[in-house]
Design an enzyme around this catalytic site. Structure first.
Site, PDB file in Angstrom:
ATOM      1  CE1 TYR A  57     -11.267  26.533  32.317  1.00  0.00           C
ATOM      2  CE2 TYR A  57     -11.511  25.459  34.450  1.00  0.00           C
ATOM      3  CZ  TYR A  57     -11.450  25.390  33.077  1.00  0.00           C
ATOM      4  OH  TYR A  57     -11.579  24.173  32.464  1.00  0.00           O
ATOM      5  CE1 TYR A  98     -12.262  25.899  28.267  1.00  0.00           C
ATOM      6  CE2 TYR A  98     -13.579  24.089  29.114  1.00  0.00           C
ATOM      7  CZ  TYR A  98     -12.374  24.752  29.030  1.00  0.00           C
ATOM      8  OH  TYR A  98     -11.292  24.278  29.713  1.00  0.00           O
ATOM      9  CE  LYS A 131      -9.407  21.153  24.834  1.00  0.00           C
ATOM     10  NZ  LYS A 131     -10.748  21.679  25.118  1.00  0.00           N
TER      11      LYS A 131
END
Ligand SMILES: *Cc1c(COP(=O)(O)O)cnc(C)c1O
Length: 339
Positions: free
Chosen positions: A268, A294, A54
């Site tokens: 998730y 992830y 990010k």
């Protein structure tokens, strides 16, 4: 490098290293000279409060926020969001307030999940957190908080989940340029890039960057949430829109966008034994910290695909998008599985 009309502010540690993963390559070789030669692009080392993917997006998003004279960043994510942590750090770095909406997406009641890992760091970084139930319309929630900030005289800048819009994706266009330059310098021919893909900005930025540059390197996204058709459609749209910003929409074709979403498991942010095995393998062959949400899922996919010969003879670059700061949020889940 300035891309399109958006000027980034600089705080990431770039370029991130590109390193061979010699022992992981060995571990995934089939002994017949098959298997991939694995390299890792260390975007876990971008330098902002633990780093991660990010940060590159935030260089462009903060550039836009400051150009618009914002005084408050508003964003959202799951409880253990790495995006939220990096946004909170960027806000602190530029003296902005930070309003965060956390979606209780996994439903986990574990104390470590709800209080430790990234949540602890968000609070340390001074972000104001509020938690909403799973399934909340997060875009609407963002708009409401932004309106609240404006009502009390603040100047909000809304960053979508994962920083994944065309501005954030420019960070990964730049990463594509950086990676190709590094490979050229090292005389390395990359056959494929593998990355985790979630809110789509990373995958889309890479695809757009490679396409605009005319570099013919396929990107395989390993999904962490949505099914394949939804994920590929999201990535394709964002990749096209990002390439359009650079004047080359037509260079991104649908076939360039490939996601494999068979490794999400129960959902998730939910881990299973094969994810823990992937985390252990990366840690114990390379000393690399992957995360359960992830990079661990992406590595689980990479391992499974390598085992069926999908990457035989290829040089594969795995994009390490970060996430280890969330590991302690999963302590109780991993208890007893680390022997
Ligand atoms: C957000 C995130 C991703 C996914 O990137 P997107 O741009 O949201 O697709 C991958 N890895 C980590 C560690 C992340 O925090």
């Amino acid at each position: 490098m300035n891309l399109a009309r958006f000027t980034p502010v600089r705080f990431a540690h770039l370029p991130t290293p590109l390193e061979p993963m010699i022992r992981l390559t060995e571990a995934l070789s089939n002994g017949l000279g098959g298997g991939p030669e694995l390299w890792v692009k260390r975007d876990d080392c971008t330098g902002l409060a633990g780093g991660g993917n990010k940060t590159r997006k935030l260089e462009y998003l903060l550039g836009d926020a400051l150009a618009n004279d914002a005084d408050t960043l508003v964003t959202q994510g799951a409880v253990q969001s790495n995006h939220v942590r990096q946004t909170a750090a960027a806000a602190a770095r530029f003296g902005l307030a930070c309003e965060i909406i956390l979606e209780h997406r996994t439903g986990s009641q574990a104390i470590d999940y709800n209080r430790s890992g990234n949540v602890l760091l968000d609070e340390l970084l001074g972000a104001k957190l509020r938690v909403v139930p799973a399934g909340t319309d997060m875009n609407q929630a963002l708009a409401e908080v932004a309106a609240e900030v404006a009502e009390r005289g603040g100047r909000p800048y809304v960053i979508p989940g994962g920083g994944s819009n065309i501005i954030g994706a420019l960070g990964y266009v730049e990463c594509a340029f950086e990676l190709v330059a590094q490979a050229n310098e090292a005389g390395l021919e990359i056959d494929r890039i593998v990355t985790a893909t979630g809110s789509a900005g990373t995958h889309a930025g890479l695809v757009a960057g490679l396409a605009v540059m005319g570099a013919d390197i396929p990107v395989l996204g390993i999904g962490v949430r949505a099914p394949k058709d939804v994920q590929e459609a999201n990535v394709f749209k964002l990749a096209q829109d990002t390439a359009e910003l650079l004047g080359h929409r037509d260079r991104v074709s649908r076939e360039m966008v490939v996601a494999d979403c068979d490794f999400v498991g129960a959902g998730y942010g939910l881990i299973d034994d094969s994810v823990v095995d992937a985390l252990k393998l990366a840690a114990r062959t390379e000393g690399l910290l992957f995360d359960p949400v992830y990079t661990g899922k992406a590595l689980k996919g990479l391992i499974a695909l390598a085992q069926i010969g999908r990457f035989d003879g290829e040089t594969v670059v795995f994009l390490h998008t970060g996430g280890a700061q969330g590991l302690s949020g999963y302590q109780s889940e991993m208890e007893g599985k680390l022997a």
